[in-house]
Design a protein around this motif. Structure first.
Motif, short mmCIF file in Angstrom:
data_model
loop_
_atom_site.label_atom_id
_atom_site.label_comp_id
_atom_site.label_asym_id
_atom_site.label_seq_id
_atom_site.Cartn_x
_atom_site.Cartn_y
_atom_site.Cartn_z
N ASP A 147 0.76 -0.92 0.05
CA ASP A 147 0.15 0.14 0.00
C ASP A 147 0.84 1.01 0.09
N GLN A 148 2.16 1.34 -0.13
CA GLN A 148 3.02 2.20 0.01
C GLN A 148 3.47 2.76 -1.63
N GLY A 149 2.90 2.38 -2.42
CA GLY A 149 3.10 2.81 -3.90
C GLY A 149 3.89 1.65 -4.64
N PRO A 150 3.97 2.11 -5.88
CA PRO A 150 4.73 0.89 -6.97
C PRO A 150 6.03 0.79 -6.51
N VAL A 151 6.40 -0.57 -7.04
CA VAL A 151 7.79 -1.29 -6.90
C VAL A 151 8.11 -1.33 -8.30
N LEU A 152 9.36 -1.03 -8.60
CA LEU A 152 9.83 -1.06 -9.69
C LEU A 152 10.80 -2.38 -10.05
N VAL A 153 10.84 -2.77 -10.96
CA VAL A 153 11.50 -4.01 -11.55
C VAL A 153 12.56 -3.66 -12.61
N SER A 162 11.74 -11.20 -14.65
CA SER A 162 10.59 -11.79 -14.93
C SER A 162 10.06 -12.55 -13.80
N VAL A 163 10.71 -13.21 -12.84
CA VAL A 163 10.15 -14.02 -11.66
C VAL A 163 9.81 -12.81 -10.87
N ALA A 164 10.66 -11.88 -10.66
CA ALA A 164 10.43 -10.91 -9.56
C ALA A 164 9.18 -10.21 -10.03
N VAL A 165 8.94 -9.99 -11.23
CA VAL A 165 7.38 -9.42 -11.60
C VAL A 165 6.24 -10.20 -11.05
N ARG A 166 6.50 -11.55 -11.31
CA ARG A 166 5.41 -12.48 -10.87
C ARG A 166 5.32 -12.54 -9.50
N LEU A 167 6.49 -12.69 -8.66
CA LEU A 167 6.20 -12.75 -7.22
C LEU A 167 5.69 -11.60 -6.57
N LEU A 168 6.12 -10.34 -6.98
CA LEU A 168 5.75 -9.13 -6.41
C LEU A 168 4.20 -8.84 -6.70
N ALA A 169 3.84 -9.24 -8.01
CA ALA A 169 2.45 -9.05 -8.29
C ALA A 169 1.45 -9.94 -7.60
N ARG A 170 1.95 -11.11 -7.47
CA ARG A 170 1.19 -12.27 -6.61
C ARG A 170 1.03 -11.75 -5.12
N ALA A 171 1.95 -10.79 -4.68
CA ALA A 171 2.05 -10.73 -3.29
C ALA A 171 1.19 -9.25 -2.98
N ALA A 177 7.49 -2.29 -14.65
CA ALA A 177 8.54 -3.38 -15.18
C ALA A 177 9.42 -2.39 -16.17
N SER A 178 10.53 -2.37 -15.97
CA SER A 178 11.58 -1.51 -16.96
C SER A 178 12.14 -2.53 -18.05
N THR A 179 12.14 -2.17 -19.25
CA THR A 179 12.77 -3.01 -20.09
C THR A 179 13.04 -2.28 -21.34
N GLY A 180 14.03 -2.67 -22.26
CA GLY A 180 14.49 -2.04 -23.51
C GLY A 180 14.01 -2.92 -24.63
N ARG A 181 12.90 -3.74 -24.32
CA ARG A 181 12.19 -4.65 -25.33
C ARG A 181 10.76 -4.51 -25.37
N PRO A 182 10.48 -3.35 -25.90
CA PRO A 182 8.95 -3.06 -25.84
C PRO A 182 8.03 -4.07 -26.51
N GLU A 183 8.71 -4.86 -27.21
CA GLU A 183 7.75 -5.76 -27.96
C GLU A 183 7.16 -6.93 -26.94
N GLN A 212 9.85 11.73 -5.86
CA GLN A 212 9.79 10.39 -5.40
C GLN A 212 8.73 9.49 -6.10
N HIS A 213 9.24 8.46 -6.56
CA HIS A 213 8.15 7.36 -7.38
C HIS A 213 8.30 6.23 -6.59
N TRP A 214 9.11 5.52 -6.24
CA TRP A 214 9.11 4.31 -6.00
C TRP A 214 9.18 3.70 -4.41
N ALA A 215 8.22 3.16 -3.95
CA ALA A 215 8.14 2.56 -2.58
C ALA A 215 9.56 1.53 -2.42
N GLY A 216 9.60 0.94 -3.43
CA GLY A 216 10.91 -0.16 -3.57
C GLY A 216 11.02 -0.30 -4.81
#
Length: 324
Positions: A147-153, A162-171, A177-183, A212-216
């Motif tokens: 509830d503290q705000g977005p978390v960046l990966v 990719s696993v971190a995205v899954r784990l954080l979202a499910r929690a 998500a930051s990537t250089g591959r927009p496709e 200030q953007h990221w809680a974590g």
């Protein structure tokens, strides 16, 4: 005899080939394991292609993790036929690793496969997923709540990211998500990402403090990207650093730390006490979907060398498991 990828040094060049090896060549250990699955990690790709100073002893069988079945043991903690897994401890760098049909290792480096976890699932998670879980646990321990705000990966299309995205979202976290591959934006959103950020936005010289953007954050990039994330992290937020694809230098200021109380958390997945290792593996097993292993790329040893070059060229996404 057994098959394995062997790395040999010729001058300053690394030569990788699939060879027939014998057990006498194996690194001395007190447990001999039949490798049922290994993975292709970024570190393995660096070693196979010779683009990183990963290998410490030559010749070397790469592969920093594996799961398999005990074939022989001089240690009472492991019996013939038991299923085990290994990540870290310099395997694939200092001692022969898991990109082979057999591995001989120190019993202290192994843990038993968690209940109801298959070898394929263990390696679908692999070092990358294990590292991602350690990073999520570190953020939780640092007090970062959904509830503290977005978390960046960062490096979100990679193994750890990719696993971190899954784990954080499910929690319950709002994941950016930051990537250089927009496709691959749609794929990242299917994993649970709420927003997709072009990595160029983060790969810029930061001010001492920014909005200030990221809680974590879980950062697999390092370098200038990590410096910028720190400058954008909210009051009393935390950043778990677990990668260096963007460089090893960290040119920042003390401002995020002394004016906002930001915490920089280093994630070392190589040397972890067994109790914490077992707990993290159980947690990641329970946190990922039951069919998670069906979503990974499965290759053979014969395909692994070419796949390592593809990985370095940014042509692979997510997790890659290798079945010898």
């Amino acid at each position: 005899m057994f098959k394995g990828i062997l790395l040999e040094e010729s001058g300053k060049q690394t030569h990788a080939s699939l060879q027939r090896l014998n057990e006498q060549q194996l690194t001395t250990g007190d447990v001999l394991v039949k490798v049922d699955y290994s993975t292709l990690n970024y570190k393995d790709a660096l070693a196979i292609t010779g683009k990183g100073k990963i290998v410490r002893n030559w010749p070397m069988v790469p592969g920093i993790d594996f799961a398999g079945t005990v074939l022989a043991s001089d240690n009472p903690a492991y019996r013939i036929g038991e299923e085990v897994l290994l990540t870290g401890w310099g395997v694939g760098e200092q001692t022969w690793g898991g990109l082979a049909e057999k591995a001989s290792v120190n019993a202290d480096w192994l843990i038993h496969l968690p209940a109801e976890m298959t070898a394929k699932r263990a390696m679908a998670i692999g070092t990358a997923g294990f590292t991602a879980m350690l990073a999520v646990m570190a953020l939780e321990q640092a007090g970062v709540k959904p509830d503290q705000g977005p978390v960046l990966v960062t490096g979100a299309t990679g193994g750890v990211g990719s696993v971190a995205v899954r784990l954080l979202a499910r929690a319950g976290y709002e994941v950016h998500a930051s990537t250089g591959r927009p496709e691959h934006s749609d794929w990242l959103k299917s994993l649970g990402a709420h927003e997709i950020i072009d990595r160029i936005q983060l790969d810029q010289e930061p001010a001492a403090l920014e909005s200030q953007h990221w809680a974590g954050a879980i950062d697999a990039v390092g370098g200038r990207t990590l410096a910028r994330i720190l400058s954008q992290t909210k009051m009393y937020g935390a950043v778990a650093a677990c990668g260096l694809t963007g460089g090893v230098a960290l040119n920042t200021t003390v401002m995020p730390f002394i004016l906002r109380g930001v915490q920089l958390l280093g994630i070392n997945s190589v040397h972890i006490p067994k109790e914490k290792r077992i707990a993290a593996w159980q947690r990641v097993h329970e946190s990922l979907p039951v069919n998670y292993e069906n979503d990974v790329t499965e290759l053979t040893l014969e395909q692994a060398i070419d796949a390592a070059h593809d990985m370095m060229a940014g042509k692979l996404t997510g997790r890659v498991v290798i079945q010898p």
